[in-house]
Write an enzyme that holds these catalytic residues in place. Sequence first.
Site, PDB file in Angstrom:
ATOM      1  N   ASP A   3      -8.310  -9.239   4.114  1.00 60.78           N
ATOM      2  CA  ASP A   3      -8.084  -8.142   5.042  1.00 60.78           C
ATOM      3  C   ASP A   3      -9.174  -8.052   6.112  1.00 60.78           C
ATOM      4  O   ASP A   3     -10.040  -7.190   6.017  1.00 60.78           O
ATOM      5  CB  ASP A   3      -8.012  -6.832   4.249  1.00 60.78           C
ATOM      6  N   GLU A  37     -12.590  -2.418  12.113  1.00 60.30           N
ATOM      7  CA  GLU A  37     -12.639  -1.744  10.810  1.00 60.30           C
ATOM      8  C   GLU A  37     -13.781  -2.253   9.929  1.00 60.30           C
ATOM      9  O   GLU A  37     -14.581  -1.472   9.434  1.00 60.30           O
ATOM     10  CB  GLU A  37     -11.295  -1.932  10.099  1.00 60.30           C
ATOM     11  N   GLU A  79       0.827  -1.213   0.000  1.00 59.50           N
ATOM     12  CA  GLU A  79       0.000   0.000   0.000  1.00 59.50           C
ATOM     13  C   GLU A  79       0.860   1.263   0.000  1.00 59.50           C
ATOM     14  O   GLU A  79       0.741   2.124   0.867  1.00 59.50           O
ATOM     15  CB  GLU A  79      -0.981  -0.028   1.176  1.00 59.50           C
TER      16      GLU A  79
HETATM   17  O1  GCW Z   1      -7.012  -3.070   6.396  1.00 60.04           O
HETATM   18  C1  GCW Z   1      -6.099  -2.242   5.822  1.00 60.04           C
HETATM   19  C2  GCW Z   1      -6.479  -0.933   6.373  1.00 60.04           C
HETATM   20  C3  GCW Z   1      -5.351   0.037   6.376  1.00 60.04           C
HETATM   21  C4  GCW Z   1      -4.159  -0.614   7.079  1.00 60.04           C
HETATM   22  C5  GCW Z   1      -3.777  -1.866   6.300  1.00 60.04           C
HETATM   23  C6  GCW Z   1      -2.632  -2.637   6.939  1.00 60.04           C
HETATM   24  C7  GCW Z   1      -2.494   0.350   8.475  1.00 60.04           C
HETATM   25  O2  GCW Z   1      -7.577  -0.444   5.653  1.00 60.04           O
HETATM   26  O3  GCW Z   1      -5.778   1.177   7.058  1.00 60.04           O
HETATM   27  O4  GCW Z   1      -3.069   0.243   7.217  1.00 60.04           O
HETATM   28  O5  GCW Z   1      -4.867  -2.720   6.248  1.00 60.04           O
HETATM   29  O6  GCW Z   1      -2.921  -3.595   7.637  1.00 60.04           O
HETATM   30  O7  GCW Z   1      -1.487  -2.293   6.743  1.00 60.04           O
END
Ligand code: GCW
Length: 692
Positions: free
Chosen positions: A378, A406, A299
């Site tokens: 995720d 989340e 990311e």
């Molecule tokens: O789930 C995603 C989240 C991001 C997060 C990423 C990760 C810290 O939306 O906000 O970043 O995973 O785990 O690195």
Amino acid sequence: VNEPIRDKGYAGWLRYESIEDEKVKQIYSNWCSMLSVTGQSGCLQTAKQELITGLQAMLGVQPSDWHDSTSNHLGRIVLGVAGSSPLIDQALAWSNHGASDSDGYAILSGTDEQGRYLALAGFTERGALYAVFHFLKLLQTRKELEGLAIQEIPRNGLRMINQWDNMDGSIERGYAGKSIFYENNRIVEDVTRVRDYARLLASVGMNAISINNVNVHQWETKLITNQGLTDVKRMAEVFRGYGIRLYLSINFASPIEIGGLTTADPLDLDVAKWWRARAEEIYSQIPDFGGFLVKADSEFRPGPFTYGRNHADGANMLAEAIGPYGGTVIWRCFVYNCLQDWRDRSTDRAKAAYDHFMPLDGEFKDNVILQIKNGPMDFQVREPVSPLFGGLTRTNQVLELQITQEYTGQQRHLCYLVPQWKEVLDYDTYALGEGSSVASTASGSLFKRPLGGMAAVSNIGNDSNWTGHDLAQANLFGFGRLAWNPSLSAEDIAKEWIQMTFSCDSEVEATLLRMLMDSRDIYESYTAPLGVGWMVNPNHHYGPNVDGYEYAKWGTYHFADCKGIGVDRTLSSGTGYSAQYHSPQSNVYESLDSCPDELLLFFHHVPYTHRLKSGKTVIQHIYDAHFEGAEQAEALLNKWDLLAAKIDTLRHERVRYRLVDQAEHAKEWRDAINTYFYRKSGIKDEHHRMIY
Ligand code: GCW
């Protein structure tokens, strides 16, 4: 100033309410009239202080100092570490080997020539602190003290919390206020709240924390500069008192951003030298510094890929820098292409972590741990288990869970996550045949790895009750308990938490237990049918949006059309993800007949008329689950209302407010999803309920 203190939610499960029943109080007091502590340093002092605080609060008296000459017949507590007294050693005698270097402890009660004794014995000082918290819990949950012979050894070496806090005070995916660690790009001056947090963590056996977001931005990058470290050191001291080692998330490009170098190439000698110098400085200030947590090449974070190197090159270079001081590099496996073209059906995000890391199995140094999210995507409410568990056999690993909600209702919806985590921990990877659970691969026991454990993203902020939703505290508590012992049941953990946090009243316990235990299924039923996931609003991830991610670059699709829905991840006709598992799991997922209903749409694309094992069609299941889920959400509120007289007004109303919100929002989920699929499929609800 002390507003949070008046909030009963502030103490969490360490409430230590005064014991009302005089008889019970007297019995306990008889055991606790005197105290003997051998040793002065570190955690033992904390342990003593915690013990005195807890006893004073619950029994109204402090134990007096005990000396050998003290007259007998008064119950005495003996607190100490191995070797400090014969009674302590007797308590620890059950363990023959392996335990002495762990954080284990024992609690033994009995009577000798000097009267009643209660030994709170740790192999280490940290263990002694855990013994104290355990002992206080016995009082909180009204247990018998006669004939105790409790022996505890943690199953996981690393029991870690990850904060996703930023130095501007915001928290990535935080739903309970601002950071308790930072304000205006500085570490806070007043550490009271941080200390109270450390207590909560230590009370459930946590022994490590990383205090900044894995997305390391400009200010956080500077935490490892000399100036930054003076503040970090203060934090480390607070946590040290509670036996918690401090870690930092680092920016892989630090040598460029703060080191004046032109590269961060892990094989460049100047880069390695720069990190070694940083390590020397860090450890001169914080001798027990835990190490680095790293999100690299993920990311948009920098990493070794920029220089044509792999993750082992990156992790090992850092591991060499901090290894000599006993430091550990925790390297995250959350690596995938986040710029995917949705038209490209051959790329499957679920496969990415395994594809990146399996070829490197065995190449990481012994002080590197790979941190693997529970699922391949995720933190959805339902996902299969990451196939890296059971896949990697020659690499240390740690299981990463997300306590912060989340994708599971953002602490506005009730979602007790321990049942989900239990499913993950109990899952059989078949890596060494039947009985190769994720719990055993993560802890390191299955493959005899030197390091392992569990880590989770925290759900706390500066809200006066820490977690926004008071009932979300159960998830923080539950994570700690499971990291200590993954065999505990979700029910038992919930019961303990309810008694400590609310009351030992049987109606409160029974009602709240059901609410917690049902909550994850309820949340799943109105948000994410049959393992599909991701039907949320982009970015903030709250609320329904079926196509929110359908034509996006993030690799998260459901592929619904007028005929059917789901992602074909089979080997025979799909992306081949199912083959990343060992047999028989790979076959279970590959075949439509054996794939469990709850993961059906994760592994298969099927017509709406496909019949599930439950006997329902997929479309009817979607309708039913959403109608029923919304009703059950409303029922949670009714159950909670029955407890109004038995719970203090502030906490009752605060939770109530959220349950009202959840019930309303569940209807929105229900209607958005049902309408979407009715319009796509044109198939009517068998029960003729209202679909807009
Ligand atoms: O789930 C995603 C989240 C991001 C997060 C990423 C990760 C810290 O939306 O906000 O970043 O995973 O785990 O690195």
